[in-house]
Design a protein around this motif. Structure first.
Motif, short mmCIF file in Angstrom:
data_model
loop_
_atom_site.label_atom_id
_atom_site.label_comp_id
_atom_site.label_asym_id
_atom_site.label_seq_id
_atom_site.Cartn_x
_atom_site.Cartn_y
_atom_site.Cartn_z
N ASP A 218 1.25 4.11 -3.01
CA ASP A 218 1.15 4.65 -3.04
C ASP A 218 2.02 6.37 -3.66
O ASP A 218 1.83 6.62 -3.98
N SER A 219 3.01 5.62 -2.98
CA SER A 219 4.21 6.60 -3.78
C SER A 219 4.15 7.06 -5.33
O SER A 219 4.36 7.32 -5.82
N SER B 278 0.64 -1.14 0.21
CA SER B 278 0.11 0.32 -0.12
C SER B 278 0.70 1.17 0.31
O SER B 278 0.66 2.18 -0.24
N SER B 279 1.79 1.33 0.75
CA SER B 279 2.91 2.55 1.06
C SER B 279 3.37 2.80 -0.18
O SER B 279 3.65 3.87 -0.56
N LEU C 263 1.53 5.97 -7.12
CA LEU C 263 0.95 6.69 -7.81
C LEU C 263 0.94 8.37 -7.87
O LEU C 263 0.36 8.87 -8.60
#
Length: 201
Positions: free
Chosen positions: A25-26, A21-22, A28
């Protein structure tokens, strides 16, 4: 050829221990910046730029071998014009549990420019080329300082299309046969999806 200054802004090496997830996010955020600042696709047409789902498995730590070749070779471009390169190095890595390799090239023309003298270039094709990704292959950019103690982080989630994927009039290097992977790299930028009946702005 797109020289994208933030291509290595998010490196997977420091985040391998982080969650998908982390990391997602980066990436995206990286993709949003890529689209918002695209130099060829403008305004509303940017909505047709698309990417495969972010997948951290396509961010690999590759072993790097420096090639001390002084033999200049020509790489054919989409327009038929030839550009001169040196083979700077070779990276080896595993994708889908199989060993893969790609050559890294250095542009003779860019080596003459102080700003880009350390610029390195990996053009590649794979089993998605001409299907879900651009048929002329995709690119990844690096600088010499990205190579650390014999390793290079290669993040296919940042693979991007040459300008020729969007419109004519550019001299886009075509990946040499030695840089065509037999595996499918379902990461990075996909085919430009603007309907063909619409005019390019």
């Amino acid at each position: 050829m797109r020289i994208y200054p933030v291509i290595a802004f998010f490196c997977c090496l420091p985040v391998l221990a982080q969650s998908q997830s982390s990391y997602g996010d980066s990436l995206l955020l990286y993709q949003k910046q890529y689209v918002d600042t695209h130099e060829v696709v403008k305004d509303g047409d940017r909505r047709y730029i698309s990417f495969y789902p972010v997948n951290k498995e396509y961010c690999v730590i590759a072993s790097f071998e420096k090639l001390n070749s002084t033999n200049v070779f020509t790489m054919t471009t989409s327009s038929g014009k030839e550009k001169k390169y040196l083979k700077y190095g070779l990276v080896k890595f595993r994708i889908h549990d199989t060993l893969q390799q790609l050559y890294i090239y250095q542009s003779i023309d860019l080596m003459k420019q102080k700003k880009y003298k350390d610029y390195l270039f990996i053009p590649f094709g794979d089993a998605t080329s001409g299907f879900t990704s651009y048929g002329g292959g995709r690119y990844m950019d690096f600088v010499i300082d990205d190579i650390k103690e014999g390793y290079l982080t290669v993040d296919f989630n940042k693979a991007y299309n040459p300008y020729c994927a969007y419109t004519a009039g550019y001299n886009c290097p075509i990946p040499p046969s030695e840089n065509i992977l037999k595996v499918a790299i379902t990461a990075g930028e996909k085919n430009y999806s603007k309907p063909v009946h619409q005019n390019f702005h």
